[in-house]
Each structure stands twice: as C-alpha cells, then as structure tokens.
Design a protein around this motif. Structure first.
Motif, PDB file in Angstrom:
ATOM      1  N   PRO A   5       0.427  -1.235   0.045  1.00  0.00           N
ATOM      2  CA  PRO A   5       0.253   0.048   0.394  1.00  0.00           C
ATOM      3  C   PRO A   5       1.145   1.103  -0.289  1.00  0.00           C
ATOM      4  CG  PRO A   5      -0.392  -1.748   1.355  1.00  0.00           C
ATOM      5  CD  PRO A   5       0.355  -2.250   0.708  1.00  0.00           C
ATOM      6  N   GLN A   6       1.934   1.320   0.388  1.00  0.00           N
ATOM      7  CA  GLN A   6       2.376   2.454   0.449  1.00  0.00           C
ATOM      8  C   GLN A   6       3.290   3.316  -0.493  1.00  0.00           C
ATOM      9  OE1 GLN A   6       5.822   1.331   3.296  1.00  0.00           O
ATOM     10  NE2 GLN A   6       3.769   2.150   5.467  1.00  0.00           N
ATOM     11  N   ASP A   7       3.044   2.351  -1.709  1.00  0.00           N
ATOM     12  CA  ASP A   7       4.086   2.537  -2.725  1.00  0.00           C
ATOM     13  C   ASP A   7       2.394   2.218  -4.296  1.00  0.00           C
ATOM     14  OD1 ASP A   7       6.208   1.807  -2.165  1.00  0.00           O
ATOM     15  OD2 ASP A   7       6.054  -0.510  -2.826  1.00  0.00           O
ATOM     16  N   SER A   8       2.225   3.241  -3.178  1.00  0.00           N
ATOM     17  CA  SER A   8       0.051   3.522  -4.060  1.00  0.00           C
ATOM     18  C   SER A   8       0.057   4.692  -3.600  1.00  0.00           C
ATOM     19  CB  SER A   8      -0.792   1.871  -4.383  1.00  0.00           C
ATOM     20  OG  SER A   8      -2.131   2.905  -5.144  1.00  0.00           O
ATOM     21  N   THR A  41      -3.099   5.870  -4.603  1.00  0.00           N
ATOM     22  CA  THR A  41      -4.532   6.017  -5.203  1.00  0.00           C
ATOM     23  C   THR A  41      -5.056   4.600  -4.018  1.00  0.00           C
ATOM     24  OG1 THR A  41      -4.124   4.955  -6.550  1.00  0.00           O
ATOM     25  CG2 THR A  41      -4.900   7.252  -7.271  1.00  0.00           C
ATOM     26  N   TYR A  42      -4.147   4.791  -2.871  1.00  0.00           N
ATOM     27  CA  TYR A  42      -4.741   4.050  -2.037  1.00  0.00           C
ATOM     28  C   TYR A  42      -5.271   4.368  -0.997  1.00  0.00           C
ATOM     29  CZ  TYR A  42      -4.088  -0.368   2.220  1.00  0.00           C
ATOM     30  OH  TYR A  42      -4.753  -0.578   2.576  1.00  0.00           O
ATOM     31  N   GLN A  43      -6.679   3.734  -0.410  1.00  0.00           N
ATOM     32  CA  GLN A  43      -7.491   3.243   0.240  1.00  0.00           C
ATOM     33  C   GLN A  43      -7.428   2.563   1.682  1.00  0.00           C
ATOM     34  OE1 GLN A  43     -10.391   5.640  -1.862  1.00  0.00           O
ATOM     35  NE2 GLN A  43     -10.317   7.019  -0.413  1.00  0.00           N
ATOM     36  N   GLY A  62      -8.142 -11.558   5.872  1.00  0.00           N
ATOM     37  CA  GLY A  62      -6.862 -10.293   5.908  1.00  0.00           C
ATOM     38  C   GLY A  62      -8.011  -8.816   5.365  1.00  0.00           C
ATOM     39  N   PHE A  63      -7.723  -7.970   5.025  1.00  0.00           N
ATOM     40  CA  PHE A  63      -8.893  -6.770   5.688  1.00  0.00           C
ATOM     41  C   PHE A  63      -8.085  -5.368   3.749  1.00  0.00           C
ATOM     42  CE2 PHE A  63      -4.070  -4.929   5.144  1.00  0.00           C
ATOM     43  CZ  PHE A  63      -4.114  -4.720   5.097  1.00  0.00           C
ATOM     44  N   LEU A  64     -10.314  -5.067   3.715  1.00  0.00           N
ATOM     45  CA  LEU A  64     -10.696  -5.057   2.453  1.00  0.00           C
ATOM     46  C   LEU A  64      -9.444  -3.274   2.686  1.00  0.00           C
ATOM     47  CD1 LEU A  64     -14.185  -5.689   3.149  1.00  0.00           C
ATOM     48  CD2 LEU A  64     -12.520  -6.840   1.809  1.00  0.00           C
ATOM     49  N   ALA A  65      -9.734  -3.029   1.416  1.00  0.00           N
ATOM     50  CA  ALA A  65      -9.030  -1.404   1.250  1.00  0.00           C
ATOM     51  C   ALA A  65      -9.819  -0.912  -0.678  1.00  0.00           C
ATOM     52  CB  ALA A  65      -7.454  -2.005   1.113  1.00  0.00           C
ATOM     53  N   TYR A  66      -9.525  -0.290  -1.166  1.00  0.00           N
ATOM     54  CA  TYR A  66     -10.100   0.268  -2.246  1.00  0.00           C
ATOM     55  C   TYR A  66      -8.389   1.266  -2.331  1.00  0.00           C
ATOM     56  CZ  TYR A  66     -14.233   1.147  -0.377  1.00  0.00           C
ATOM     57  OH  TYR A  66     -15.646   0.440   0.296  1.00  0.00           O
ATOM     58  N   ASP A  67      -8.718   0.807  -4.011  1.00  0.00           N
ATOM     59  CA  ASP A  67      -7.460   1.559  -4.885  1.00  0.00           C
ATOM     60  C   ASP A  67      -8.087   1.010  -6.588  1.00  0.00           C
ATOM     61  OD1 ASP A  67      -5.513   2.359  -5.998  1.00  0.00           O
ATOM     62  OD2 ASP A  67      -3.749   1.291  -4.497  1.00  0.00           O
ATOM     63  N   GLY A  81      -9.147  -6.962  -1.080  1.00  0.00           N
ATOM     64  CA  GLY A  81      -9.287  -7.462  -0.311  1.00  0.00           C
ATOM     65  C   GLY A  81      -7.403  -8.117   0.212  1.00  0.00           C
ATOM     66  N   LEU A  82      -6.279  -7.669   1.245  1.00  0.00           N
ATOM     67  CA  LEU A  82      -5.015  -7.766   0.833  1.00  0.00           C
ATOM     68  C   LEU A  82      -4.635  -8.591   2.143  1.00  0.00           C
ATOM     69  CD1 LEU A  82      -5.795  -4.883   0.504  1.00  0.00           C
ATOM     70  CD2 LEU A  82      -3.393  -4.259   1.344  1.00  0.00           C
ATOM     71  N   SER A  83      -3.918  -9.956   1.422  1.00  0.00           N
ATOM     72  CA  SER A  83      -4.417 -11.293   2.467  1.00  0.00           C
ATOM     73  C   SER A  83      -3.374 -10.665   3.405  1.00  0.00           C
ATOM     74  CB  SER A  83      -3.900 -12.169   1.820  1.00  0.00           C
ATOM     75  OG  SER A  83      -1.953 -12.482   1.725  1.00  0.00           O
ATOM     76  N   GLU A  84      -3.389 -11.210   4.578  1.00  0.00           N
ATOM     77  CA  GLU A  84      -2.528 -11.706   6.210  1.00  0.00           C
ATOM     78  C   GLU A  84      -2.164 -12.863   5.764  1.00  0.00           C
ATOM     79  OE1 GLU A  84      -3.077  -7.935   8.873  1.00  0.00           O
ATOM     80  OE2 GLU A  84      -5.384  -9.297   8.166  1.00  0.00           O
TER      81      GLU A  84
END
Length: 348
Positions: A112-115, A117-119, A136-141, A156-159
């Motif tokens: 996420p730190q490389d984008s 437009t990430y939310q 994992g958790f959800l995000a927007y991009d 989803g971003l897997s953990e």
C-alpha cells in the motif's frame, strides 16, 4: 484488446493462459503422493464454507490440475498480479506485504505504501475455497483489467494464506466474477463496478477456454465474439443469482439417461477444473467411460485422468453439480448480468 469511446471501454478482452498444474509442481518436488494422503478434500467448502471440517482447513480438490490465469494491475503506479478469473466466487484479493505465510513468500505482494491512490479500511475479510483460504482486510484502489480501469475498487489484502496449496499455485490471487450476494464482507465485485461506472457496453462477459496445449483463451468484458462458436447461443436462465447457477435437464450418454434424472442444479465455474457431481451420478459416468479408482484416490483410465469428480453439496433442491473447465472448454460461455442468464454454444 478493447475499444474506447469518450473514455469508456466498449469491450475488452483479457488473455488467459493455461498454467502448469499444481499437480505437476508437487510431482516435480516429490510431494504429490504425500499431499494426496494428508490433504482430504471437500470441494463443497468453496460453496458452503461450513462443510470444511476443522481437520481439513485446506481441503484439496482436483482443480489443481489446470488453471486459466491472467494479469491485472492494482494501485498507482500499477503493481502486477496474476489472478484466477473465477465465476465461482465474488471477491478480489491478492497477497500483501503484511502476509508472512509461505504462500505469500513466493508470490507478488501488494504494498500500500507504494500506491498514491490507496485507501485503507478497518474491515476484515475471510474467503474459503475448495483448495485453501485467506484472511486479511479490505481496502480501495485503482484496478486495471486489460484496458479497463476501475477506480475505487474494494479488494482484499491477505494477511494469512494457510496450508501449502496456494504456495504451489501459479496465481497470486483471485478475481471473483459471481454475484455480490455471495461476496465475503459484502465487498463489491470488480464486474459490478465495471457496470456501474459504465465501463462496458453490455452488462455481460464471455469466456473461451482453449483445449489441449493451445493458446488463445480469454475472458471478454462487455462483449461476445461469435467467431469462437458455431450455431447459436443457447440461453439458460439462472435458478439462483448467487453463483452462476442453472438447471440441467438431464445427463445422457448415447441417448440413455445416466445421471441427473428429472433435472438437477449446476454451477458454471471457471475456478474448478473438473466436472463434479454427487457420488451416484459420477459413479455411473465413470462406469460408462470405463474409468477405475487408483490407490491414491484419483480416477484413472490408463495414463489419463478422468475429468469427473465425486462431491456432495446438498441443497434444498438436491445435490449440486459443478460444471468446471472440462465442461467450459466445450462451450463458448456468456455470463449475462443484465438478464441473469448463461449463454452456451459449441466452440468453433
């Protein structure tokens, strides 16, 4: 790839490639026999997660034979991921840099730190398949699929990605193409955003899966290419707007009904390799094609693997059949969200 008018994509074709099977990878590492012995599968857990027992957190099903995969991009600048385009699920997810499972160590991970437009969100997500699971958790991009760019796509971003199946998979994540009603955590599917943002000229997508070692497989968003099939599309109304679920009238061989007597329910699922059904019906099919059970629990005929697999997925209207890639390879398949129907025509 596609045509754009006034910034909107009319149709877009995403090439798919048939990847080396997970079976091959396990064999090359000398792990196949042990894997088959220690991982008891239940394909039904993909459709009804409660069927996955505590002792089978990573159930195996034979979709490890073949997968059709393609490339998407997430974020700004875009980060590349290989995904399985799956009409049998509805979530988009990819591995993340926050995942320390072995399956994440050898796949592309979203950072996420490389984008720009990430939310982020505080929502968690968990998805179970017939062959593995993720949390994992959800995000927007921003998500790019072919030449289509979907803004503010939830994913989803897997953990965690437990077990070894996803470690050997040729794909990083999964892009679900079923209905939003079965999406984990209520996350809006990618194709629903394509429709609502007016990025496709028709609210449908179509799939062509090539046979043998041929290339040319694709999923086409917003269009149908009639050069890939013969005759006319046969439209079958959905019996449930969850999976791409239809009613099958019967299964016959040489004019004789051998399974699905009086009709049965079936899901058209690009994320499953084989054609799977209830034990009695599958046993009849195996008998009629002359297949026999091997010591490792696989059904074989000579040096060939049967394309049929026994499963039990009970529903209110009887046991469910899964029409996977061995079926879809025979038919150009159209998944029509506007009219809630599936169109099938023999491949040309």
């Amino acid at each position: 790839m596609g045509t754009k008018i006034a910034g909107h994509s009319i149709t877009d074709r995403v090439p798919l490639k048939k990847a080396k099977s997970i079976r091959q990878s396990l064999k090359e590492h000398g792990l196949l026999e042990k894997y088959l012995q220690t991982h008891h599968h239940n394909l039904g857990s993909k459709y009804f997660p409660s069927l996955a027992s505590e002792n089978a957190a990573e159930p195996l099903e034979n979709y490890m034979d073949i997968e059709y995969i393609g490339t998407i991009y997430i974020g700004t600048p875009p980060q590349e991921f290989v995904v399985l385009f799956d009409t049998g699920s509805s979530n988009l997810w990819v591995p993340s840099v926050y995942c320390s499972s072995p399956a994440c160590s050898n796949h592309n991970r979203f950072n996420p730190q490389d984008s720009s437009t990430y939310q982020a969100t505080s929502q968690s997500v968990a998805v179970t398949y017939g062959t593995g699971s993720m949390t994992g958790f959800l995000a927007y991009d921003t998500v790019q699929v072919g030449s289509i760019t979907v803004t503010n796509q939830i994913f989803g971003l897997s953990e965690t990605e437990p077990g070894s199946f996803l470690y050997y998979s040729p794909f990083d994540g999964i892009l679900g193409l079923a209905y939003p009603s079965i999406s984990s955590s209520g996350a809006t599917p990618v194709f629903d955003n394509m429709m609502s943002e007016g990025l496709v000229s028709q609210d449908l997508f179509s799939v062509y899966l090539s046979s043998d070692e041929q290339g040319g497989s694709f999923v086409m968003f917003g269009g149908i290419d009639s050069s890939y099939y013969s005759g006319n599309l046969n439209w079958v109304p959905l019996s449930s707007e969850t999976y791409w679920q239809i009613t099958v009238d019967s299964i016959t061989m040489n004019g004789q009904s051998i399974a699905c007597n009086g009709g049965c329910q079936a899901i058209v699922d690009t994320g499953t390799s084989l054609l799977a059904g209830p034990p009695n019906g599958i046993a009849n099919i195996q008998y009629y094609i002359g297949a026999s059970q091997s010591s490792s629990g696989e059904t074989q005929q000579g040096y060939c693997l049967s394309g049929f697999q026994s499963i039990t997925i009970p529903t209110q209207s009887g046991d469910l059949w899964i029409l996977g890639d061995v079926f879809i390879r025979q038919y150009y398949s159209v998944f029509d969200r506007a009219n809630n129907q599936v169109g099938l025509a023999p491949v040309a």
